[in-house]
Design an enzyme around this catalytic site. Structure first.
Site: not given
Ligand code: RIB
Ligand code: CA
Length: 310
Positions: A239
């Site tokens: 992500h």
């Molecule tokens: O939903 C994904 C996000 O939530 C990413 O930034 C992961 O590191 C968590 O913080």
């Protein structure tokens, strides 16, 4: 080449670490500061992990600032089931011996944004608490930041509730303040980050590099492997690397202009990023771009290139 000044605000979990590692190898970027925020793990862990990961990749010159240890209003949450109790899946890496910054994240970010006179790109890859506090304490920061490349939200679905993604749901009031601030926002929500995954071959290849940084990848991702298997995902989603790699390779991503606001009053919909992208109704103020697609092969190849380089 003029490097692009970038600030990363992170809740230094497992995918945040991948983003920091990858960012450190992008010659197009100059990382001018990093700030830590509570989210995946405690502020203490997020602060230490950011320092230690940057030290591991030979960049302890990058200053890391402590930020908020809890959301603006609601109770904090963590994601230890994915990121472990220390934020890095239990992986142990050498402690950084860089001097510890004590200036608060929002003040350091403001001073840096002023220094770069509207050219600074800020990449929040955790809850938006620090950014909201910076805007509240220094309102003219909205004129100093070029854009916010946010990992957070989802136009469709969510990962913590059917409506809400983790970073936004951690602090919806902060997120709403940021989305209403008027700062230009590129939102990398689950719509695109669920397509930005490392498959089994990618994972095996990174682990095969056998250097200290790829060993961190190996040792920190085991909970994610299990989590992903339960959800029958094709791989592990990186992500937080999306907003970072977009800066160096915007052509790898596709998005659409829209308006986005955050639901802070709902029950079922609490923390939802509500967009006008697919509705007849359009918000008056549409200063966002929501990203929906990524060239996964180019994206993953660049992450692997980063891990190969150590
Ligand atoms: O939903 C994904 C996000 O939530 C990413 O930034 C992961 O590191 C968590 O913080
Ligand atoms: Ca994160």
């Amino acid at each position: 080449m003029n490097k692009i000044p970038v600030w990363i605000d992170t809740d230094t979990g497992v995918d945040d670490a991948v983003a920091l590692v990858t960012a450190s190898t992008l010659e197009e970027l100059e990382i001018v500061g990093v700030s830590a925020v509570a989210g995946n793990t405690s502020l203490e862990n997020a602060f230490r992990n950011a320092r230690d990961v940057l030290s591991l990749v030979g960049r302890k010159d990058i200053r890391v600032y402590p930020g908020a240890d809890r959301p603006l209003i609601i109770e904090g949450r963590t994601a230890a089931y994915v990121h472990g109790n220390n934020g890095l899946g239990g992986a142990e890496i050498p402690l950084s011996d860089a001097p510890q910054e004590t200036k608060k994240a929002w003040d350091a970010l403001y001073e840096t944004a002023q220094q770069y006179k509207g050219e600074l790109i800020v990449c929040p890859i955790g809850p938006l608490t620090n950014i909201a506090i910076a805007i509240a304490n220094h309102p003219d920061i909205v004129d100093c930041i070029k854009e916010l490349n946010i990992m957070g939200g989802a136009l469709i679905g969510g990962n913590i509730t059917p409506c809400a993604e983790f970073n936004i749901l951690c602090d919806p009031q902060a997120a709403e303040a940021v989305f209403r601030s008027g700062i230009r926002i590129n939102m990398f929500g689950l719509d695109v980050t669920h397509k930005a995954f490392l498959n089994d071959d990618d994972i095996d290849e990174i682990i095969s590099y056998g250097n200290m940084v790829s060993d961190l990848f190996r040792d920190s991702n085991h909970l994610l492997y299990e989590y992903r298997a339960q959800l029958h995902w094709e791989g592990i989603c990186e992500h937080d690397s999306c907003p970072i790699l977009y800066i160096a390779h915007p052509d790898w991503f596709e998005g659409q202009e829209c308006g986005i606001y955050v639901e802070t009053q709902g029950t079922i919909s609490f923390g939802k990023t509500v967009s006008d992208l697919w509705t007849d109704y359009k918000y008056e103020d549409r200063h966002c771009k929501a990203f929906l697609n990524v060239d996964r092969v180019k994206f993953t190849e660049r992450i692997k290139e980063a891990y190969r380089s150590f």
